[in-house]
Motif scaffolding. Structure first.
Motif, mmCIF file in Angstrom:
data_model
loop_
_atom_site.group_PDB
_atom_site.id
_atom_site.type_symbol
_atom_site.label_atom_id
_atom_site.label_comp_id
_atom_site.label_asym_id
_atom_site.label_seq_id
_atom_site.Cartn_x
_atom_site.Cartn_y
_atom_site.Cartn_z
ATOM 1 N N ARG A 7 74.220 -69.742 -42.699
ATOM 2 C CA ARG A 7 73.457 -68.535 -43.015
ATOM 3 C C ARG A 7 72.613 -68.843 -44.239
ATOM 4 N N LEU A 8 71.333 -68.558 -44.153
ATOM 5 C CA LEU A 8 70.408 -68.864 -45.234
ATOM 6 C C LEU A 8 69.561 -67.621 -45.496
ATOM 7 N N THR A 15 58.227 -68.291 -49.161
ATOM 8 C CA THR A 15 58.915 -69.508 -48.715
ATOM 9 C C THR A 15 58.975 -69.610 -47.188
ATOM 10 N N LEU A 16 58.576 -68.554 -46.494
ATOM 11 C CA LEU A 16 58.689 -68.513 -45.037
ATOM 12 C C LEU A 16 57.899 -69.608 -44.319
ATOM 13 N N PRO A 17 56.646 -69.896 -44.677
ATOM 14 C CA PRO A 17 55.921 -70.960 -43.955
ATOM 15 C C PRO A 17 56.598 -72.334 -44.063
ATOM 16 N N THR A 18 57.061 -72.695 -45.249
ATOM 17 C CA THR A 18 57.737 -73.992 -45.414
ATOM 18 C C THR A 18 59.031 -74.006 -44.624
ATOM 19 N N PHE A 19 59.793 -72.918 -44.707
ATOM 20 C CA PHE A 19 61.034 -72.820 -43.955
ATOM 21 C C PHE A 19 60.777 -72.942 -42.457
ATOM 22 N N ALA A 20 59.756 -72.256 -41.953
ATOM 23 C CA ALA A 20 59.429 -72.307 -40.524
ATOM 24 C C ALA A 20 59.075 -73.730 -40.095
ATOM 25 N N TRP A 21 58.290 -74.425 -40.897
ATOM 26 C CA TRP A 21 57.903 -75.801 -40.574
ATOM 27 C C TRP A 21 59.127 -76.706 -40.527
ATOM 28 N N MET A 22 60.006 -76.582 -41.507
ATOM 29 C CA MET A 22 61.213 -77.418 -41.533
ATOM 30 C C MET A 22 62.148 -77.082 -40.376
ATOM 31 N N HIS A 38 75.792 -77.203 -27.789
ATOM 32 C CA HIS A 38 75.106 -75.907 -27.786
ATOM 33 C C HIS A 38 74.466 -75.677 -29.151
ATOM 34 N N VAL A 39 73.298 -75.040 -29.155
ATOM 35 C CA VAL A 39 72.657 -74.631 -30.404
ATOM 36 C C VAL A 39 72.037 -73.261 -30.188
ATOM 37 N N SER A 40 72.120 -72.432 -31.217
ATOM 38 C CA SER A 40 71.569 -71.082 -31.143
ATOM 39 C C SER A 40 71.118 -70.657 -32.530
ATOM 40 N N TYR A 41 70.137 -69.768 -32.574
ATOM 41 C CA TYR A 41 69.583 -69.279 -33.833
ATOM 42 C C TYR A 41 69.558 -67.755 -33.814
ATOM 43 N N ARG A 42 69.677 -67.149 -34.993
ATOM 44 C CA ARG A 42 69.566 -65.695 -35.127
ATOM 45 C C ARG A 42 68.798 -65.376 -36.398
ATOM 46 N N LYS A 43 68.145 -64.234 -36.382
ATOM 47 C CA LYS A 43 67.381 -63.757 -37.536
ATOM 48 C C LYS A 43 67.882 -62.362 -37.879
ATOM 49 N N LEU A 47 64.179 -62.203 -43.926
ATOM 50 C CA LEU A 47 64.488 -63.355 -44.773
ATOM 51 C C LEU A 47 65.835 -64.026 -44.519
ATOM 52 N N THR A 48 66.630 -63.531 -43.588
ATOM 53 C CA THR A 48 67.958 -64.107 -43.353
ATOM 54 C C THR A 48 68.005 -64.774 -41.982
ATOM 55 N N TYR A 49 68.472 -66.033 -41.954
ATOM 56 C CA TYR A 49 68.484 -66.842 -40.738
ATOM 57 C C TYR A 49 69.844 -67.496 -40.554
ATOM 58 N N TRP A 50 70.294 -67.525 -39.316
ATOM 59 C CA TRP A 50 71.587 -68.093 -38.931
ATOM 60 C C TRP A 50 71.382 -69.229 -37.935
ATOM 61 N N THR A 51 72.258 -70.231 -37.999
ATOM 62 C CA THR A 51 72.305 -71.257 -36.960
ATOM 63 C C THR A 51 73.748 -71.430 -36.511
#
Length: 121
Positions: A7-8, A15-22, A38-43, A47-51
């Motif tokens: 969780r980030l 910071t969103l554009p740099t985060f999106a690129w990475m 398996h891999v999954s992502y959540r928003k 500003l909060t992102y999960w993997t």
């Protein structure tokens, strides 16, 4: 199998554009990595992102984590995020619910907060 949940929370919208690129670069890397089940992502909000990633072995997970685009992203994560949380655990399941994974992560950090409070830190 090994599950890795992260969780980030980004410091701000700037910071969103740099985060999106990475994230895009890490996503291409993970899809090519041996041992990924398996891999999954959540928003959450803006500003909060999960993997969530499920791996055949700890070695497979570490091979991804410690190389390439993901390693570069980890090196920049403290500049981009004001909160970083993670948990890893073993499972026999090839898929897990997001609710279960989020609860495991929250339990870990709640337990750490209680220990800190108890120790007066």
């Amino acid at each position: 199998m090994i599950v890795s949940i992260t969780r980030l929370h980004l410091r701000g919208i700037r910071t969103l554009p740099t985060f999106a690129w990475m994230t895009v670069r890490s996503h291409f890397q993970i899809r090519k990595t041996k041992g990924l089940e398996h891999v999954s992502y959540r928003k959450e909000g803006m500003l909060t992102y999960w993997t969530m990633s499920i791996w055949h072995s700890p070695e497979d997970m570490k091979a991804f984590r410690n190389h390439g685009a993901h390693l570069r992203a980890m090196k920049h994560s403290r500049q981009l995020a004001d909160e970083l949380q993670y948990i890893q655990f073993s499972t026999t399941s090839k898929t897990l619910s997001w609710d279960e994974c989020k609860e495991k992560l929250h339990q870990k950090y709640r337990a750490n907060e209680l220990v800190t409070e108890k120790n007066g830190l």
